[in-house]
Design an enzyme around this catalytic site. Structure first.
Site, mmCIF file in Angstrom:
data_model
loop_
_atom_site.group_PDB
_atom_site.id
_atom_site.type_symbol
_atom_site.label_atom_id
_atom_site.label_comp_id
_atom_site.label_asym_id
_atom_site.label_seq_id
_atom_site.Cartn_x
_atom_site.Cartn_y
_atom_site.Cartn_z
ATOM 1 N N SER A 151 0.812 -1.216 0.000
ATOM 2 C CA SER A 151 0.000 0.000 0.000
ATOM 3 C C SER A 151 0.849 1.271 0.000
ATOM 4 C CB SER A 151 -0.937 0.006 1.213
ATOM 5 O OG SER A 151 -0.202 -0.109 2.423
ATOM 6 N N ASP A 178 -2.907 6.292 12.267
ATOM 7 C CA ASP A 178 -2.134 5.570 11.243
ATOM 8 C C ASP A 178 -0.814 6.308 11.044
ATOM 9 O OD1 ASP A 178 -1.003 4.472 8.984
ATOM 10 O OD2 ASP A 178 -2.863 4.409 7.832
ATOM 11 N N HIS A 206 1.023 5.237 6.754
ATOM 12 C CA HIS A 206 0.712 5.831 5.453
ATOM 13 C C HIS A 206 0.825 7.358 5.502
ATOM 14 C CE1 HIS A 206 -1.268 1.834 5.494
ATOM 15 N NE2 HIS A 206 -0.764 1.784 4.276
#
Length: 473
Positions: A201, A448, A451
């Site tokens: 990702s 998070d 990311h």
């Protein structure tokens, strides 16, 4: 007795006039002398008068056909008269550049022979070593609302982030400048070609960033984005250029039990040996290939390898356990072997993006215990800061890449990204499941810190990719 009369002028001329063959011989002799002297003058002129500027390469003439027949080349790189230097990658430990050769000239592959090359970076410029500078004029490179392709996991403004300071930083290498990202040049060079990002990702984030940087110059009806049913392959098309920018989900590069791009959160991760072709079939025919793999190997325990022809679903499996470093080395060897066998060095370029850093422990940068990237809006200013990233993995990359016979361009984004604890999505993203009251009471628990918001840091990764694609040395 009378003395003899002097001979007349005409009689003297008749007696002294040379033979007609004499003039022919004389003419031939003069002609030869002229040619000989001209050649001597030419040699003298070339050797003594012309070399005012230093000769770029001793004993070699300029190879004017070096790049003219290569694909993607817009013009030949200028000869600066400087000796070619080994490509610098960083001042980090375990750099992945080419080994130094003390006391002798470099005898490695010339970067000017690489496809896409249009020039060189400044002498001694290491684009991965520098500092972040605030830039209100040119940042961000696009607006979040202008790019419809950003996934909801990365749209921080849409999900309530109150500040935009993370968008206003530009990477400034020491002693030189990055060329400005040129979407037209990129698309023209990709005309009729394919560019693909392969990995997890984080690489998908870099892929989306690239699409956002390129789509702005395309009319609405001249672009599209499609995904396969299982979302393992996403393709952006620039129709007027007959070009595609693609993403292939392959978090380990090898076949694994986490290959489902939608449902892949597997605790007991397992990789299959000798399975590079499982994903490799998607990479064939690609002209620019950008790999990454790191985060999914960091399980904190030994990595399991499935041996033989068994399936991950089999109840009984032939399994081998390897340390993280040894398992990662298997993946690097497999990737490099695949590249060597399937990529044409005269037509294609291969890149590898290094580890994307985490900011999950605020104590690492002097913060309060128990914190992470949540509510962080400033940069880390400690020179050469290095967080919890595994340096042994960098060492594995260095060792394996140095053995590669195919030129791999290493994008060393780790340390420059390590300074950016402010740039993560944190809590400002789509949550796939409802948050509990406990989580809502403690945002640190669900922030998070892996990311990155877009626009933001990963646009810089693509500026570095752009630089190394067109100015590789």
């Amino acid at each position: 007795m009378k003395p003899p009369l002097p001979p007349s002028t005409s009689s003297v001329l008749r007696k002294t006039r040379p033979s007609p063959y004499f003039y022919t011989f004389l003419t031939f002799t003069v002609f030869v002398l002229i040619l000989y002297c001209e050649d001597l003058l030419s040699i003298f002129y070339r050797n003594e008068l012309v070399p005012i500027k230093p000769i770029p390469e001793t004993g070699k003439e300029k190879e004017t056909k070096l790049t003219s027949k290569l694909p993607f080349v817009l013009r030949e790189p200028e000869e600066t008269g400087k000796k070619e230097e080994t490509e610098s990658t960083s001042k980090l430990p375990f750099v992945t550049g080419e080994p130094e050769e003390t006391g002798k000239k470099k005898e490695t592959k010339s970067t000017s022979k690489l496809p896409f090359t249009i020039g060189e970076t400044e002498e001694g410029c290491d684009i991965f070593s520098g500092r972040w500078v605030r830039d209100e004029l040119t940042r961000p490179l696009y607006e979040e609302s202008e790019c419809p392709y950003i996934q909801p996991q990365l749209t921080c403004q849409e999900h309530g982030r109150p500040d935009k300071e993370y968008q206003k930083w530009r990477w400034q290498p020491h002693g030189c400048d990055l060329p400005r990202f040129n979407a037209t040049l990129m698309l023209e060079s990709l005309r009729g070609k394919r560019m693909m990002f392969v990995g997890d990702s984080l690489n998908r984030g870099q892929y989306v960033s690239m699409v956002c940087l390129l789509h702005r110059i395309l009319p609405p009806n001249a672009k599209s984005l499609e995904s396969s049913i299982d979302q393992s392959l996403t393709v952006f098309r620039a129709k007027d250029y007959n070009a595609t920018i693609e993403f292939n989900w392959a978090p380990f590069l090898l076949e694994s039990n986490s290959d489902n791009a939608i449902v892949h959160r597997v605790d007991d991760r397992m990789v299959k040996k000798g399975s590079i072709n499982k994903h490799g079939k998607n990479w064939k025919g690609v002209d620019v290939l950008v790999f990454n793999t790191y985060l999914w190997w960091m399980t904190g325990r030994k990595m399991k390898f499935l041996k033989g022809k068994g399936s991950f679903k089999d109840e009984k499996k032939d399994i081998e356990e390897l340390t993280t470093e040894d398992a990662y080395r298997v993946a690097m060897k497999s990737m490099l072997k695949w590249v060597r066998k399937n990529m044409d060095r005269n037509k294609t370029r291969v890149f590898f993006t290094s580890m994307s850093p985490l900011h999950i422990k605020s104590q690492e940068w002097g913060g309060e215990p128990g914190g992470n990237c949540y509510n962080e809006t400033t940069l880390i200013e400690v020179p050469n800061y290095w967080g919890s990233e595994n340096k042994n993995i960098m060492q594995v990359i260095a060792e394996e890449f140095d053995k590669s016979k195919f030129p791999i361009t290493f994008l060393n984004i780790t340390q420059l990204s390590s300074y950016r604890k402010d740039a993560h999505t944190s809590i400002y993203k789509k949550q796939w499941s409802p948050l509990t009251p406990e989580q809502l009471a403690n945002p640190v628990s669900y922030a998070d810190c892996v990311h990155w918001c877009l626009p933001g840091l990963q646009d810089t990764w693509n500026e570095l990719l752009f630089t190394k694609l067109f100015y590789p040395s």
